[in-house]
Design an enzyme around this catalytic site. Structure first.
Site, PDB file in Angstrom:
ATOM      1  N   LYS A 111      32.243  39.026  26.500  1.00  0.00           N
ATOM      2  CA  LYS A 111      33.645  39.350  26.765  1.00  0.00           C
ATOM      3  C   LYS A 111      34.332  40.059  25.619  1.00  0.00           C
ATOM      4  O   LYS A 111      35.544  40.231  25.649  1.00  0.00           O
ATOM      5  CB  LYS A 111      34.406  38.063  27.086  1.00  0.00           C
ATOM      6  CG  LYS A 111      34.099  37.558  28.465  1.00  0.00           C
ATOM      7  CD  LYS A 111      34.906  36.331  28.714  1.00  0.00           C
ATOM      8  CE  LYS A 111      34.581  35.725  30.046  1.00  0.00           C
ATOM      9  NZ  LYS A 111      35.091  34.381  30.150  1.00  0.00           N
ATOM     10  N   LYS A 192      27.723  37.276  37.665  1.00  0.00           N
ATOM     11  CA  LYS A 192      28.183  36.132  38.452  1.00  0.00           C
ATOM     12  C   LYS A 192      29.525  36.430  39.123  1.00  0.00           C
ATOM     13  O   LYS A 192      30.339  37.211  38.595  1.00  0.00           O
ATOM     14  CB  LYS A 192      28.278  34.876  37.588  1.00  0.00           C
ATOM     15  CG  LYS A 192      29.446  34.857  36.628  1.00  0.00           C
ATOM     16  CD  LYS A 192      29.786  33.439  36.191  1.00  0.00           C
ATOM     17  CE  LYS A 192      31.134  33.458  35.470  1.00  0.00           C
ATOM     18  NZ  LYS A 192      31.976  32.333  35.699  1.00  0.00           N
ATOM     19  N   LYS A 195      36.473  34.601  38.862  1.00  0.00           N
ATOM     20  CA  LYS A 195      37.887  34.724  39.246  1.00  0.00           C
ATOM     21  C   LYS A 195      38.556  35.884  38.533  1.00  0.00           C
ATOM     22  O   LYS A 195      39.395  36.562  39.074  1.00  0.00           O
ATOM     23  CB  LYS A 195      38.640  33.453  38.843  1.00  0.00           C
ATOM     24  CG  LYS A 195      38.493  32.335  39.802  1.00  0.00           C
ATOM     25  CD  LYS A 195      39.537  31.286  39.472  1.00  0.00           C
ATOM     26  CE  LYS A 195      38.891  29.952  39.228  1.00  0.00           C
ATOM     27  NZ  LYS A 195      38.444  29.729  37.852  1.00  0.00           N
TER      28      LYS A 195
HETATM   29  N1  AQP Z   1      29.617  32.367  40.198  1.00  0.00           N
HETATM   30  C1  AQP Z   1      29.560  31.061  40.052  1.00  0.00           C
HETATM   31  N2  AQP Z   1      28.572  30.344  40.633  1.00  0.00           N
HETATM   32  C2  AQP Z   1      28.500  28.998  40.511  1.00  0.00           C
HETATM   33  N3  AQP Z   1      29.420  28.276  39.817  1.00  0.00           N
HETATM   34  C3  AQP Z   1      30.422  28.950  39.220  1.00  0.00           C
HETATM   35  N4  AQP Z   1      31.466  28.542  38.481  1.00  0.00           N
HETATM   36  C4  AQP Z   1      32.205  29.623  38.131  1.00  0.00           C
HETATM   37  N5  AQP Z   1      31.663  30.745  38.622  1.00  0.00           N
HETATM   38  C5  AQP Z   1      30.548  30.357  39.309  1.00  0.00           C
HETATM   39  C6  AQP Z   1      31.766  27.154  38.156  1.00  0.00           C
HETATM   40  O1  AQP Z   1      33.069  26.866  38.642  1.00  0.00           O
HETATM   41  C7  AQP Z   1      33.688  25.915  37.759  1.00  0.00           C
HETATM   42  C8  AQP Z   1      35.059  26.430  37.360  1.00  0.00           C
HETATM   43  O2  AQP Z   1      34.870  27.531  36.482  1.00  0.00           O
HETATM   44  P1  AQP Z   1      35.973  28.564  36.035  1.00  0.00           P
HETATM   45  O3  AQP Z   1      37.308  28.067  36.391  1.00  0.00           O
HETATM   46  O4  AQP Z   1      35.692  28.980  34.636  1.00  0.00           O
HETATM   47  O5  AQP Z   1      35.612  29.753  37.052  1.00  0.00           O
HETATM   48  P2  AQP Z   1      35.422  31.298  36.874  1.00  0.00           P
HETATM   49  O6  AQP Z   1      35.382  31.863  38.244  1.00  0.00           O
HETATM   50  O7  AQP Z   1      34.253  31.561  35.989  1.00  0.00           O
HETATM   51  O8  AQP Z   1      36.787  31.711  36.217  1.00  0.00           O
HETATM   52  P3  AQP Z   1      37.062  32.889  35.239  1.00  0.00           P
HETATM   53  O9  AQP Z   1      38.512  32.945  34.925  1.00  0.00           O
HETATM   54  O10 AQP Z   1      36.420  34.163  35.764  1.00  0.00           O
HETATM   55  O11 AQP Z   1      36.277  32.395  33.985  1.00  0.00           O
HETATM   56  P4  AQP Z   1      35.322  33.117  33.027  1.00  0.00           P
HETATM   57  O12 AQP Z   1      35.977  34.475  32.797  1.00  0.00           O
HETATM   58  O13 AQP Z   1      35.333  32.211  31.824  1.00  0.00           O
HETATM   59  O14 AQP Z   1      33.978  33.244  33.689  1.00  0.00           O
HETATM   60  C9  AQP Z   1      32.739  25.734  36.576  1.00  0.00           C
HETATM   61  O15 AQP Z   1      31.993  24.562  36.735  1.00  0.00           O
HETATM   62  C10 AQP Z   1      31.844  26.933  36.652  1.00  0.00           C
HETATM   63  O16 AQP Z   1      30.556  26.682  36.122  1.00  0.00           O
END
Ligand code: AQP
Length: 340
Positions: A111, A192, A195
């Site tokens: 990032k 992956k 969000k």
């Molecule tokens: N793609 C995914 N597949 C499986 N599990 C996932 N998690 C996130 N993405 C996947 C899991 O969801 C939980 C919450 O994680 P988060 O709020 O960090 O979700 P995110 O979608 O990864 O959000 P962001 O804002 O995009 O975060 P960053 O930028 O840090 O990746 C966790 O248990 C996560 O493992």
């Protein structure tokens, strides 16, 4: 009873990866463990955010957590910033962690480690996550595969702190599901689903309507072959669809592959399975989001239950590291007794 803790950022709309990788495991865990689930709003500050959006999304996330099936009478649902000890303990752990180990975090490398304008919070956020976990004497942390390295850091910090200052923290274990642990972006299946990454057609939201889910899954990137085979290395797009279908129907991706000889039927069955899986969640969400008082009440009670555990651990850690307990605390207690 086993203590479980996990968190979700209110950084965007909840997607299929969050649900399959984490939230639905939270729901099954709540019956078997003493479970704490945290809306980690402080983590969402590590990226650009709109203040009004952040508070709206935080309350919205509470509605989503109830809609997926979390029961506030059985588990504890709370907002991270409502329990001040998270940031307090993060500082003690920042003074335990090293620059070297945070520099090795792959999420930070991806990032923007080389970007001068990247926020200090983004660099330090794995330590805040360790504090989230260690504050609750957590035995098990159900997370998606992307959090594996952060969990290792939390374990290392707990072990190091205990070694230096005496037994203070429980050393947690990660619990990563066999299927659905890393749902990939439908348009870019080597990244992956996320969000905060802008990929509207590659991200299936939990609250997308059926037509949108169908369209996104039918347009998922596959490959130029026609064979349906589970092989994430060479067929990431098809394997991702098989993972999603498997996770939604309780089968292994390999078993799912056996039923198909073309991509079209695989896509339409995957879309249908997802639509059926999210329909009851969406219905409950629509009722819950209209009742802001109930959501507020759940968060007030959740914060009180979380604080009761967090203050004890934080005091223990502060004293272990040598911070002087506030001298007025005894006096305050005496005063309260006197006027009772
Ligand atoms: N793609 C995914 N597949 C499986 N599990 C996932 N998690 C996130 N993405 C996947 C899991 O969801 C939980 C919450 O994680 P988060 O709020 O960090 O979700 P995110 O979608 O990864 O959000 P962001 O804002 O995009 O975060 P960053 O930028 O840090 O990746 C966790 O248990 C996560 O493992």
């Amino acid at each position: 009873m086993t203590r479980v803790l996990s968190g979700v950022q209110p950084s965007g709309d909840v997607h299929l990866g969050n649900y399959l990788g984490a939230l639905r495991i939270w729901v099954s865990d709540q019956k078997e463990a003493d479970a704490f689930y945290c809306i980690v709003d402080l983590h969402a500050l590590t990226k650009e955010n709109d203040p009004a959006e952040l508070s709206r999304r935080t309350l919205d996330m509470a509605a989503v957590l109830l809609a997926v099936g979390l029961d506030p009478d059985v588990c504890t649902i709370f907002v991270q910033s409502h329990v001040a000890e998270h940031t307090g303990l993060a500082w003690l752990l920042e003074c335990t962690a090293t620059m070297g180990e945070l520099n090795r975090m792959t999420q930070f490398k991806d990032k923007g480690r080389d970007d001068e304008s990247v926020r200090v919070g983004l660099f330090a956020y794995p330590v805040l996550m360790a504090a989230d976990i260690l504050l609750y004497d957590t035995d098990r942390v159900p997370v998606g595969d992307d959090q594996r390295q952060h969990l290792e850091l939390a374990r290392d910090l707990a072990i190091r702190f205990n070694g230096r200052y005496g037994e203070t923290f429980t050393v947690p274990e990660a619990a990563i599901p066999k299927v659905g642990a890393r749902v990939m972006d439908l348009q870019n299946p080597t990244s992956k689903m996320s969000k905060s990454v802008l990929s509207p057609q590659g991200t299936v939201l939990l609250l997308d309507d059926p037509a949108t889910i169908d369209r996104k899954i039918r347009r998922a990137v596959t490959d130029t072959e026609t064979e349906v085979r589970y092989d994430p290395g060479t067929k990431p797009g098809v394997s991702n669809l098989l993972e999603i279908l498997g996770a939604a129907t309780g089968r292994s991706p390999e078993d799912c592959a056996a039923g198909y000889s073309a991509y079209g039927p695989l896509k339409s069955d995957t879309a249908q399975a997802v639509i059926e899986m999210v329909a009851p969640i969406q219905e409950r969400y629509r009722e819950l989001i209209a009742d802001r008082n109930t959501l507020g009440q759940v968060l007030i009670e959740g914060a009180a239950k979380a604080r009761a555990v967090a203050t004890t651990t934080f005091e223990r850690a502060s004293q272990a590291i040598g911070l002087l307990p506030p001298p007025w605390e005894g006096r305050l207690r005496e005063g309260r007794e006197k006027f009772r």
